[in-house]
Design a protein around this motif. Structure first.
Motif, PDB file in Angstrom:
ATOM      1  N   ALA A  65     121.642 -21.980  20.543  1.00 38.42           N
ATOM      2  CA  ALA A  65     120.616 -22.399  19.578  1.00 38.42           C
ATOM      3  C   ALA A  65     121.185 -23.497  18.695  1.00 38.42           C
ATOM      4  O   ALA A  65     122.340 -23.436  18.291  1.00 38.42           O
ATOM      5  CB  ALA A  65     120.166 -21.226  18.712  1.00 38.42           C
ATOM      6  N   VAL A  66     120.358 -24.505  18.416  1.00 44.27           N
ATOM      7  CA  VAL A  66     120.761 -25.608  17.548  1.00 44.27           C
ATOM      8  C   VAL A  66     119.619 -25.893  16.579  1.00 44.27           C
ATOM      9  O   VAL A  66     118.474 -26.060  17.001  1.00 44.27           O
ATOM     10  CB  VAL A  66     121.086 -26.887  18.364  1.00 44.27           C
ATOM     11  N   LEU A 119     116.423 -24.425  21.813  1.00 42.73           N
ATOM     12  CA  LEU A 119     117.016 -23.281  22.495  1.00 42.73           C
ATOM     13  C   LEU A 119     117.261 -23.636  23.960  1.00 42.73           C
ATOM     14  O   LEU A 119     116.796 -24.670  24.445  1.00 42.73           O
ATOM     15  CB  LEU A 119     116.071 -22.077  22.417  1.00 42.73           C
ATOM     16  N   ASN A 120     117.987 -22.770  24.665  1.00 41.43           N
ATOM     17  CA  ASN A 120     118.175 -22.953  26.106  1.00 41.43           C
ATOM     18  C   ASN A 120     116.836 -23.172  26.797  1.00 41.43           C
ATOM     19  O   ASN A 120     115.833 -22.572  26.430  1.00 41.43           O
ATOM     20  CB  ASN A 120     118.848 -21.722  26.726  1.00 41.43           C
ATOM     21  N   ASN A 121     116.816 -24.034  27.798  1.00 45.52           N
ATOM     22  CA  ASN A 121     115.644 -24.315  28.625  1.00 45.52           C
ATOM     23  C   ASN A 121     114.477 -24.933  27.857  1.00 45.52           C
ATOM     24  O   ASN A 121     113.334 -24.830  28.284  1.00 45.52           O
ATOM     25  CB  ASN A 121     115.195 -23.062  29.382  1.00 45.52           C
ATOM     26  N   HIS A 122     114.753 -25.569  26.744  1.00 45.31           N
ATOM     27  CA  HIS A 122     113.723 -26.291  25.989  1.00 45.31           C
ATOM     28  C   HIS A 122     113.235 -27.454  26.855  1.00 45.31           C
ATOM     29  O   HIS A 122     113.945 -27.944  27.719  1.00 45.31           O
ATOM     30  CB  HIS A 122     114.345 -26.812  24.685  1.00 45.31           C
ATOM     31  N   CYS A 123     112.026 -27.920  26.606  1.00 46.08           N
ATOM     32  CA  CYS A 123     111.526 -29.081  27.352  1.00 46.08           C
ATOM     33  C   CYS A 123     112.339 -30.323  26.976  1.00 46.08           C
ATOM     34  O   CYS A 123     112.932 -30.393  25.903  1.00 46.08           O
ATOM     35  CB  CYS A 123     110.042 -29.308  27.081  1.00 46.08           C
ATOM     36  N   SER A 124     112.357 -31.293  27.857  1.00 40.51           N
ATOM     37  CA  SER A 124     113.095 -32.534  27.605  1.00 40.51           C
ATOM     38  C   SER A 124     112.508 -33.255  26.400  1.00 40.51           C
ATOM     39  O   SER A 124     111.302 -33.235  26.181  1.00 40.51           O
ATOM     40  CB  SER A 124     113.019 -33.450  28.824  1.00 40.51           C
ATOM     41  N   GLY A 172     121.439 -34.429   6.891  1.00 40.63           N
ATOM     42  CA  GLY A 172     121.425 -32.997   6.648  1.00 40.63           C
ATOM     43  C   GLY A 172     122.538 -32.325   7.423  1.00 40.63           C
ATOM     44  O   GLY A 172     123.587 -32.937   7.677  1.00 40.63           O
ATOM     45  N   ILE A 173     122.301 -31.085   7.804  1.00 46.44           N
ATOM     46  CA  ILE A 173     123.317 -30.305   8.509  1.00 46.44           C
ATOM     47  C   ILE A 173     122.782 -29.836   9.852  1.00 46.44           C
ATOM     48  O   ILE A 173     121.706 -29.249   9.928  1.00 46.44           O
ATOM     49  CB  ILE A 173     123.760 -29.101   7.666  1.00 46.44           C
ATOM     50  N   ILE A 174     123.539 -30.107  10.905  1.00 49.23           N
ATOM     51  CA  ILE A 174     123.260 -29.556  12.227  1.00 49.23           C
ATOM     52  C   ILE A 174     123.958 -28.211  12.289  1.00 49.23           C
ATOM     53  O   ILE A 174     125.139 -28.102  11.955  1.00 49.23           O
ATOM     54  CB  ILE A 174     123.802 -30.468  13.342  1.00 49.23           C
ATOM     55  N   LYS A 175     123.231 -27.170  12.698  1.00 47.71           N
ATOM     56  CA  LYS A 175     123.812 -25.837  12.793  1.00 47.71           C
ATOM     57  C   LYS A 175     123.737 -25.385  14.250  1.00 47.71           C
ATOM     58  O   LYS A 175     122.657 -25.341  14.840  1.00 47.71           O
ATOM     59  CB  LYS A 175     123.062 -24.862  11.899  1.00 47.71           C
ATOM     60  N   ILE A 176     124.896 -25.074  14.839  1.00 51.56           N
ATOM     61  CA  ILE A 176     125.005 -24.687  16.241  1.00 51.56           C
ATOM     62  C   ILE A 176     125.466 -23.237  16.320  1.00 51.56           C
ATOM     63  O   ILE A 176     126.428 -22.852  15.649  1.00 51.56           O
ATOM     64  CB  ILE A 176     126.022 -25.581  16.979  1.00 51.56           C
ATOM     65  N   ILE A 199     133.398 -24.386  10.631  1.00 54.91           N
ATOM     66  CA  ILE A 199     133.238 -23.332  11.636  1.00 54.91           C
ATOM     67  C   ILE A 199     133.413 -21.975  10.969  1.00 54.91           C
ATOM     68  O   ILE A 199     134.381 -21.756  10.247  1.00 54.91           O
ATOM     69  CB  ILE A 199     134.260 -23.492  12.774  1.00 54.91           C
ATOM     70  N   SER A 200     132.448 -21.070  11.206  1.00 50.23           N
ATOM     71  CA  SER A 200     132.542 -19.711  10.687  1.00 50.23           C
ATOM     72  C   SER A 200     132.188 -18.740  11.809  1.00 50.23           C
ATOM     73  O   SER A 200     131.657 -19.125  12.848  1.00 50.23           O
ATOM     74  CB  SER A 200     131.622 -19.518   9.483  1.00 50.23           C
ATOM     75  N   TYR A 201     132.492 -17.467  11.577  1.00 44.32           N
ATOM     76  CA  TYR A 201     132.274 -16.437  12.595  1.00 44.32           C
ATOM     77  C   TYR A 201     131.500 -15.281  11.984  1.00 44.32           C
ATOM     78  O   TYR A 201     131.750 -14.891  10.850  1.00 44.32           O
ATOM     79  CB  TYR A 201     133.616 -15.939  13.150  1.00 44.32           C
ATOM     80  N   ASN A 202     130.544 -14.748  12.748  1.00 44.42           N
ATOM     81  CA  ASN A 202     129.756 -13.595  12.328  1.00 44.42           C
ATOM     82  C   ASN A 202     129.574 -12.699  13.537  1.00 44.42           C
ATOM     83  O   ASN A 202     128.852 -13.058  14.465  1.00 44.42           O
ATOM     84  CB  ASN A 202     128.411 -14.050  11.762  1.00 44.42           C
ATOM     85  N   ASN A 203     130.220 -11.552  13.547  1.00 44.98           N
ATOM     86  CA  ASN A 203     130.243 -10.650  14.706  1.00 44.98           C
ATOM     87  C   ASN A 203     130.754 -11.412  15.923  1.00 44.98           C
ATOM     88  O   ASN A 203     131.856 -11.913  15.908  1.00 44.98           O
ATOM     89  CB  ASN A 203     128.873 -10.017  14.947  1.00 44.98           C
ATOM     90  N   ASN A 204     129.997 -11.541  16.974  1.00 47.13           N
ATOM     91  CA  ASN A 204     130.425 -12.260  18.180  1.00 47.13           C
ATOM     92  C   ASN A 204     129.826 -13.657  18.266  1.00 47.13           C
ATOM     93  O   ASN A 204     129.703 -14.215  19.341  1.00 47.13           O
ATOM     94  CB  ASN A 204     130.053 -11.456  19.436  1.00 47.13           C
ATOM     95  N   THR A 205     129.436 -14.215  17.126  1.00 49.59           N
ATOM     96  CA  THR A 205     128.792 -15.522  17.104  1.00 49.59           C
ATOM     97  C   THR A 205     129.641 -16.517  16.323  1.00 49.59           C
ATOM     98  O   THR A 205     130.110 -16.225  15.231  1.00 49.59           O
ATOM     99  CB  THR A 205     127.403 -15.425  16.450  1.00 49.59           C
ATOM    100  N   THR A 206     129.808 -17.688  16.903  1.00 49.78           N
ATOM    101  CA  THR A 206     130.448 -18.803  16.209  1.00 49.78           C
ATOM    102  C   THR A 206     129.344 -19.686  15.651  1.00 49.78           C
ATOM    103  O   THR A 206     128.418 -20.049  16.372  1.00 49.78           O
ATOM    104  CB  THR A 206     131.332 -19.618  17.175  1.00 49.78           C
ATOM    105  N   ILE A 207     129.435 -20.016  14.376  1.00 47.66           N
ATOM    106  CA  ILE A 207     128.447 -20.870  13.722  1.00 47.66           C
ATOM    107  C   ILE A 207     129.153 -22.158  13.320  1.00 47.66           C
ATOM    108  O   ILE A 207     130.115 -22.134  12.550  1.00 47.66           O
ATOM    109  CB  ILE A 207     127.831 -20.178  12.499  1.00 47.66           C
TER     110      ILE A 207
END
Length: 94
Positions: free
Chosen positions: A19-20, A32-37, A45-49, A65-73
């Motif tokens: 997700a971005v 999100l994954n499989n978004h249309c072209s 601003g800020i891009i959040k990945i 870079i930060s971490y929350n459970n099993n997610t890298t932000i």
């Protein structure tokens, strides 16, 4: 999806993510994954990945870079840019 952030003809950052969130003149939008072209301009601003890959020993003053459970932000502060999303590859030109 594969995410590439390019700055002055070099790769600033490359990661697999799911997700971005991107800034635009009308607020924020999400890819999100499989978004249309799409091709779009992005505002300052800020891009959040969001990624499930852990990143260690990455140092860059423009990237937080930060971490929350099993997610890298990953947060990248930008002034402006362009994006191209096609076949699950997001390329951001700063």
């Amino acid at each position: 999806m594969k995410i590439l952030i390019l700055k002055k003809e070099k790769t600033l950052f490359e990661i697999e993510g799911y997700a971005v969130f991107l800034p635009s003149s009308k607020g924020k939008f999400e890819i999100l994954n499989n978004h249309c072209s799409m091709i779009s301009m992005i505002s300052s601003g800020i891009i959040k990945i969001y990624s499930s890959f852990l990143m260690k020993n990455y140092h860059n003053s423009d990237i937080n870079i930060s971490y929350n459970n099993n997610t890298t932000i990953i947060k990248v502060k930008i002034n402006y840019g362009f994006l191209n999303f096609k076949k699950n590859i997001l390329t951001i030109l700063l």
